[in-house]
Structures are given as C-alpha cells and as structure tokens.
Design a protein around this motif. Sequence first.
Motif, PDB file in Angstrom:
ATOM      1  N   UNK A  45       1.238  -1.027   0.305  1.00  0.00           N
ATOM      2  CA  UNK A  45      -0.364   0.374  -0.065  1.00  0.00           C
ATOM      3  C   UNK A  45       0.864   0.984   0.438  1.00  0.00           C
ATOM      4  N   UNK A  46       1.916   1.200   1.234  1.00  0.00           N
ATOM      5  CA  UNK A  46       2.749   2.597   0.833  1.00  0.00           C
ATOM      6  C   UNK A  46       3.679   2.709  -0.920  1.00  0.00           C
ATOM      7  N   UNK A  47       4.072   1.293  -1.508  1.00  0.00           N
ATOM      8  CA  UNK A  47       4.383   1.403  -2.441  1.00  0.00           C
ATOM      9  C   UNK A  47       4.043   2.507  -3.683  1.00  0.00           C
ATOM     10  N   UNK A  48       2.214   1.629  -3.167  1.00  0.00           N
ATOM     11  CA  UNK A  48       1.598   2.245  -4.916  1.00  0.00           C
ATOM     12  C   UNK A  48       1.339   3.890  -4.361  1.00  0.00           C
ATOM     13  N   UNK A  49       1.078   4.368  -3.108  1.00  0.00           N
ATOM     14  CA  UNK A  49       1.340   5.793  -2.567  1.00  0.00           C
ATOM     15  C   UNK A  49       2.520   6.286  -2.878  1.00  0.00           C
ATOM     16  N   UNK A  50       3.501   5.676  -3.121  1.00  0.00           N
ATOM     17  CA  UNK A  50       4.573   6.572  -2.932  1.00  0.00           C
ATOM     18  C   UNK A  50       5.125   6.364  -4.324  1.00  0.00           C
ATOM     19  N   UNK A  53       2.508   9.367  -6.177  1.00  0.00           N
ATOM     20  CA  UNK A  53       2.949  10.591  -5.137  1.00  0.00           C
ATOM     21  C   UNK A  53       4.985  10.849  -6.647  1.00  0.00           C
ATOM     22  N   UNK A  54       4.955  10.225  -6.765  1.00  0.00           N
ATOM     23  CA  UNK A  54       6.849  10.440  -7.460  1.00  0.00           C
ATOM     24  C   UNK A  54       6.192  10.638  -8.721  1.00  0.00           C
ATOM     25  N   UNK A  55       4.916  10.241  -9.256  1.00  0.00           N
ATOM     26  CA  UNK A  55       4.068  10.312 -10.699  1.00  0.00           C
ATOM     27  C   UNK A  55       5.577   9.672 -11.835  1.00  0.00           C
ATOM     28  N   UNK A  56       4.733   8.366 -10.523  1.00  0.00           N
ATOM     29  CA  UNK A  56       5.699   6.459 -11.994  1.00  0.00           C
ATOM     30  C   UNK A  56       3.556   6.262 -12.198  1.00  0.00           C
ATOM     31  N   UNK A  57       4.154   5.689 -13.291  1.00  0.00           N
ATOM     32  CA  UNK A  57       2.435   5.808 -14.461  1.00  0.00           C
ATOM     33  C   UNK A  57       2.175   4.536 -13.081  1.00  0.00           C
ATOM     34  N   UNK A  58       0.711   4.083 -13.164  1.00  0.00           N
ATOM     35  CA  UNK A  58       0.271   2.845 -12.744  1.00  0.00           C
ATOM     36  C   UNK A  58       0.635   1.971 -12.625  1.00  0.00           C
ATOM     37  N   UNK A  59       0.498   1.750 -14.618  1.00  0.00           N
ATOM     38  CA  UNK A  59       0.702   0.483 -15.074  1.00  0.00           C
ATOM     39  C   UNK A  59       2.217  -0.151 -15.479  1.00  0.00           C
ATOM     40  N   UNK A  60       2.701   1.062 -14.791  1.00  0.00           N
ATOM     41  CA  UNK A  60       4.374   0.198 -14.663  1.00  0.00           C
ATOM     42  C   UNK A  60       4.614  -1.052 -14.049  1.00  0.00           C
TER      43      UNK A  60
END
Length: 152
Positions: A45-50, A53-60
Amino acid sequence: MITVYYPGLQPVKTIPEDMARLAGRVFQASDRVPGAAGEAFDIGEWLARFREQQGIDPQAPLPTHLKIEAADTFEAIIPWEQLTDASVQFAIDGAPLLKNGPIRLYVPNGSSECLNVKSVVGCRFLQDEEKRGEASFGFKQTFSADEMRIKR
Ligand SMILES: Nc1nc2c(c(=O)[nH]1)N[C@H]1C(S)=C(S)[C@@H](COP(=O)(O)O)O[C@H]1N2
Ligand SMILES: [Mo]
C-alpha cells in the motif's frame, strides 16, 4: 531517517511517520504477526502511494525485489512475491521505536524468518528479472578498492 531508492528516481529521504501517513492505513503489527508489538502499515500500500506521489505510471511493472538495508549492515533481498502481507512496524503506542528503529520489516510470507530486518535505514526497489524469486540475506561485505586489488 530512511532512504528510498526506486529505479529512475533520485534517492528519497523520509521518516517513519511520513511513511505511515503516505501508506494511508495503519493497523496493529500483531494483526499479521502474532506477538509483534506496535503499529504498522502495509508495504505494498505504501509503494502504490509512493509511486503515485513520484508520478510513476500505475501501469508500470512492479519491482522484482526489495532490498532492505539495516543500520548494522545486515541486508536482505526479498522477492516481490514474498512481500504479500509484509508490514512495516513504525511506532509503539504512538512513539518512535526505541529498539530496532527507525522501522522494522515483517515478512510473514517470506521464505525465511531472517528476512524480518530490524533497524531499516534503506529500501531499495530492484528490477532484476534474472534473480526473480530468489531471496538472500546476511551482513554486507565491504571491501575497499585497495583491498579488492590485493585479493585479486
Ligand atoms: N538489522 C538486523 N536485522 C535482522 C538481523 C540482524 O542481525 N540485523 N537478523 C535477522 C535474523 S537472521 C533473524 S532470524 C531475525 C530475528 O528476529 P528476532 O530478533 O525478532 O527473533 O531478525 C533478522 N533481522
Ligand atoms: Mo536468522
């Protein structure tokens, strides 16, 4: 202070309370690890939010491993698949950890108890397809460049 290393990003420094706030949900560490003290959050859960926050594509793609580095130079490399229900203990009764701090990782679905790293100061997310599924742990070997030359 904890440093987070994520592929393609500069290192990010953070503190336990900020990590817990970012994760968004806090529970009793004993909910997942019988006998564990204090409060924890879920590492996934933390990594998903991180990433958000950092603008990483959720599909990455997700990382293949998490390398955890401790203050005493103990370290563990944990395959992502073993991090199901892994939690980060960050406080006890609302106060920072006096022992095993700043944070401690619990990996209830890990291949070894030895992956439950205490005194975590570095979280390094890895993309290493060749070692997918492989776990390791132990004290970091540190040789200076000179020592390496002598050994050669
Ligand atoms: N920082 C740090 N974390 C560590 C270790 C260590 O030496 N240093 N030992 C590991 C090993 S080998 C085990 S079996 C567990 C032991 O956890 P416990 O002290 O809660 O029983 O912690 C793990 N986490
Ligand atoms: Mo261990």
